[in-house]
Design an enzyme around this catalytic site. Structure first.
Site, short mmCIF file in Angstrom:
data_model
loop_
_atom_site.label_atom_id
_atom_site.label_comp_id
_atom_site.label_asym_id
_atom_site.label_seq_id
_atom_site.Cartn_x
_atom_site.Cartn_y
_atom_site.Cartn_z
N CYS A 141 46.53 14.46 27.27
CA CYS A 141 47.34 15.07 28.33
C CYS A 141 47.27 16.58 28.11
CB CYS A 141 48.76 14.53 28.19
SG CYS A 141 49.85 15.12 29.46
N CYS A 148 55.56 27.14 33.38
CA CYS A 148 55.26 26.81 34.78
C CYS A 148 56.14 27.65 35.70
CB CYS A 148 55.50 25.32 35.02
SG CYS A 148 55.04 24.80 36.69
N CYS A 155 62.35 18.96 35.00
CA CYS A 155 61.21 19.12 34.09
C CYS A 155 61.47 20.21 33.05
CB CYS A 155 59.98 19.48 34.93
SG CYS A 155 58.53 19.90 33.95
N GLY A 196 52.49 23.10 32.99
CA GLY A 196 51.90 23.93 34.05
C GLY A 196 51.42 23.16 35.25
N GLU A 197 51.09 23.93 36.28
CA GLU A 197 50.60 23.37 37.54
C GLU A 197 49.10 23.69 37.63
OE1 GLU A 197 51.31 21.45 40.17
OE2 GLU A 197 49.38 22.08 40.94
N SER A 228 46.90 16.36 38.14
CA SER A 228 48.20 16.07 38.75
C SER A 228 48.78 17.36 39.32
CB SER A 228 49.13 15.48 37.69
OG SER A 228 50.42 15.27 38.22
N SER A 251 52.62 14.56 42.62
CA SER A 251 54.00 14.25 42.24
C SER A 251 54.87 14.40 43.48
CB SER A 251 54.46 15.22 41.15
OG SER A 251 53.54 15.20 40.09
N LEU A 252 55.10 13.28 44.15
CA LEU A 252 55.83 13.32 45.42
C LEU A 252 57.34 13.39 45.15
CD1 LEU A 252 54.90 13.22 48.40
CD2 LEU A 252 55.57 10.82 48.40
N ASN A 253 57.84 12.42 44.44
CA ASN A 253 59.22 12.39 43.93
C ASN A 253 60.32 12.35 44.99
OD1 ASN A 253 58.19 12.38 41.34
ND2 ASN A 253 58.31 14.59 41.10
N ASN A 327 62.25 10.95 31.83
CA ASN A 327 62.45 11.28 30.42
C ASN A 327 63.50 12.37 30.34
OD1 ASN A 327 60.32 9.58 29.35
ND2 ASN A 327 58.89 11.04 30.27
N1 SAH Z 1 52.57 20.33 37.44
C1 SAH Z 1 51.93 19.09 37.61
C2 SAH Z 1 51.49 18.46 36.31
C3 SAH Z 1 52.45 18.52 35.16
S1 SAH Z 1 53.92 17.55 35.35
C4 SAH Z 1 52.81 18.14 38.41
O1 SAH Z 1 53.98 18.45 38.63
O2 SAH Z 1 52.29 17.11 38.83
C5 SAH Z 1 53.25 15.92 35.12
C6 SAH Z 1 54.15 14.82 35.66
O3 SAH Z 1 55.39 14.76 34.95
C7 SAH Z 1 54.54 14.95 37.14
O4 SAH Z 1 54.29 13.75 37.81
C8 SAH Z 1 56.03 15.21 37.09
O5 SAH Z 1 56.68 14.76 38.26
C9 SAH Z 1 56.42 14.44 35.86
N2 SAH Z 1 57.69 14.82 35.26
C10 SAH Z 1 58.22 16.05 35.19
N3 SAH Z 1 59.41 16.01 34.54
C11 SAH Z 1 59.61 14.72 34.19
C12 SAH Z 1 60.65 14.05 33.46
N4 SAH Z 1 61.68 14.69 32.97
N5 SAH Z 1 60.52 12.71 33.27
C13 SAH Z 1 59.44 12.04 33.74
N6 SAH Z 1 58.44 12.63 34.41
C14 SAH Z 1 58.52 13.96 34.64
FE1 SF4 Z 2 57.07 20.59 35.69
FE2 SF4 Z 2 54.91 20.11 37.21
FE3 SF4 Z 2 57.20 20.95 38.32
FE4 SF4 Z 2 55.79 22.61 36.83
S1 SF4 Z 2 55.19 21.73 38.77
S2 SF4 Z 2 57.99 22.35 36.77
S3 SF4 Z 2 55.00 21.22 35.26
S4 SF4 Z 2 56.86 18.98 37.25
#
Ligand code: SAH
Ligand code: SF4
Length: 393
Positions: A141, A148, A155, A196-197, A228, A251-253, A327
């Site tokens: 990973c 970020c 996050c 990071g993104e 991602s 990451s739609l969420n 998490n």
């Molecule tokens: N910036 C990118 C990649 C890093 S984050 C992105 O956002 O996709 C990688 C993944 O971790 C994303 O799917 C994000 O939604 C998820 N993520 C972030 N914080 C989290 C947390 N506290 N618990 C579980 N997943 C989390």
């Molecule tokens: Fe975390 Fe990805 Fe959001 Fe950045 S973009 S804050 S790494 S979930």
């Protein structure tokens, strides 16, 4: 009045310009061009290595030898490249750099064998990277930035703020460190899901991916590399044109703009409507299925209605769905969804979208789970001055 003596009582200070002051001119502007940074051997493609050795008056096959040392063997200094002449090694040492990611600390999960690496770059910046072990594969990973910019509210990386982009060479050096930590097993897959993104650091991430993917480089197939994104629409549009068989995860969420913009500020830059259009376009252009990721936050985005909406979007866009357990992070206001809510959500999505999986939480006992990676920016420099870095999370 003698020169330099202060005026006595009744005497006036002589304010006429001094002869030498009249002659003084403003300093000439420095018109020399700033020196370009030295090329980083860890971030160069084979073609770039070829033009470098050509410039140094060496035959083209030297480029392949250097790539072998830098990527296949992962050496950390030019001195180790023993099949190059001493003279060439000296010139390379003088005219290029070779980025390394120094392993400062390793944490290993007792629960599932996940390893979290704390890595330090020259200059003192630290990042974390993770190794996930499954029966048939070892996944690295990877982090793409120090911190970020996008500040998603759930996050830990978002909470630490933004330090800087990693260079292509730093990303490749990170993969070399992950490969080393995976031994004797083989690092088989990579996902840009660390700090990071990735699409916000597009050129460096793509430069690194081309090296990671190449036979002369690290040699990991594009289908085994996942990028991602939090929904960086212009990055998705560019990625669609690369002609690479990468896996894209979004990451739609949240399935509604208002909620998405509350928990993911990037939604104020790229709306949900624009994001969905970009995903659709990406699939059409590349012929590849995109994965939608959904982190389940209790009573925030785990309702049956949201499950139905997510399933509908996935069905329409032919996407896979990854449900991620939240998490916990320091100072967070969120809680993971209850087991029964996860179960219900999963079953509702799977009714319309058979390609839904629940991503099991990995490494959360050592704060190596998704969204838990973080090295407080103000601590990274102190760490580099010999303080013992503590665990995090
Ligand atoms: N910036 C990118 C990649 C890093 S984050 C992105 O956002 O996709 C990688 C993944 O971790 C994303 O799917 C994000 O939604 C998820 N993520 C972030 N914080 C989290 C947390 N506290 N618990 C579980 N997943 C989390
Ligand atoms: Fe975390 Fe990805 Fe959001 Fe950045 S973009 S804050 S790494 S979930």
């Amino acid at each position: 009045m003698p020169k330099n003596r202060p005026p006595g009582p009744g005497q006036k200070r002589d304010r006429s310009p001094k002869p030498d002051a009249r002659k003084r001119r403003p300093p000439k502007p420095d018109l020399r061009k700033p020196r370009p940074p030295k090329p980083d051997l860890r971030g160069l493609s084979l073609d770039e290595l070829k033009s470098l050795v050509k410039k140094l008056g060496e035959p083209a096959y030297r480029a392949g030898q250097i790539a072998d040392w830098v990527y296949t063997r992962g050496v950390s200094s030019v001195d180790e490249m023993t099949n190059l002449s001493k003279a060439l090694r000296e010139r390379l040492a003088k005219e290029t750099t070779l980025t390394t990611a120094e392993l400062v600390e390793t944490h290993e999960s007792r629960k599932d064998g996940t390893k979290k690496l704390l890595l330090k770059y020259r200059g003192g910046d630290h990042i974390e990277a993770v190794l996930l072990k499954d029966q048939d594969r070892i996944t690295g990973c990877v982090s793409s930035q120090v911190g970020c910019k996008f500040g998603c509210s759930f996050c830990a990386t978002g909470a630490m703020g933004f330090g800087r982009d990693l260079t292509a060479g730093e990303i490749v050096a990170q993969v070399v460190a992950l490969r080393e930590a995976a031994k004797p097993a083989r690092l088989s897959n990579l996902e840009f899901m660390g700090m990071g993104e990735p699409l916000d650091n597009y050129a460096n991430v793509m430069g690194a991916i081309r090296i990671i993917n190449a036979e002369w480089g690290i040699g990991i197939g594009a289908r085994r590399i996942t990028v991602s994104t939090a929904g960086h629409v212009s990055g998705i549009q560019r990625l669609a044109q690369e002609g690479l068989q990468l896996q894209l995860a979004v990451s739609l969420n949240a399935t509604r703009q208002a909620l998405r913009s509350t928990i993911m500020p990037i939604a104020d830059i790229y709306s949900l409507t624009q994001l969905i259009a970009a995903i659709e376009r990406y699939s059409e252009t590349t012929g590849r299925r995109v994965t939608l990721e959904h982190v389940l936050l209790r009573d925030v985005n785990d309702s049956p209605e949201m499950a139905a909406e997510l399933a509908e979007i996935a069905r329409r866009l032919l996407c896979k769905v990854n449900l991620i357990c939240y998490n916990e992070t320091t100072d967070s206001v969120y809680a993971p969804s209850t087991d029964s809510a996860v179960e219900e959500f999963f079953s509702r999505v799977s009714k319309r979208c058979p390609t839904v999986v629940r991503r099991i939480s990995r490494g959360d006992d050592i704060a190596a789970g998704c969204g838990q990676l973080c090295v407080p920016l103000e601590r990274t420099r102190r760490r580099s001055k010999g303080r013992r870095p503590g665990g995090r999370g």
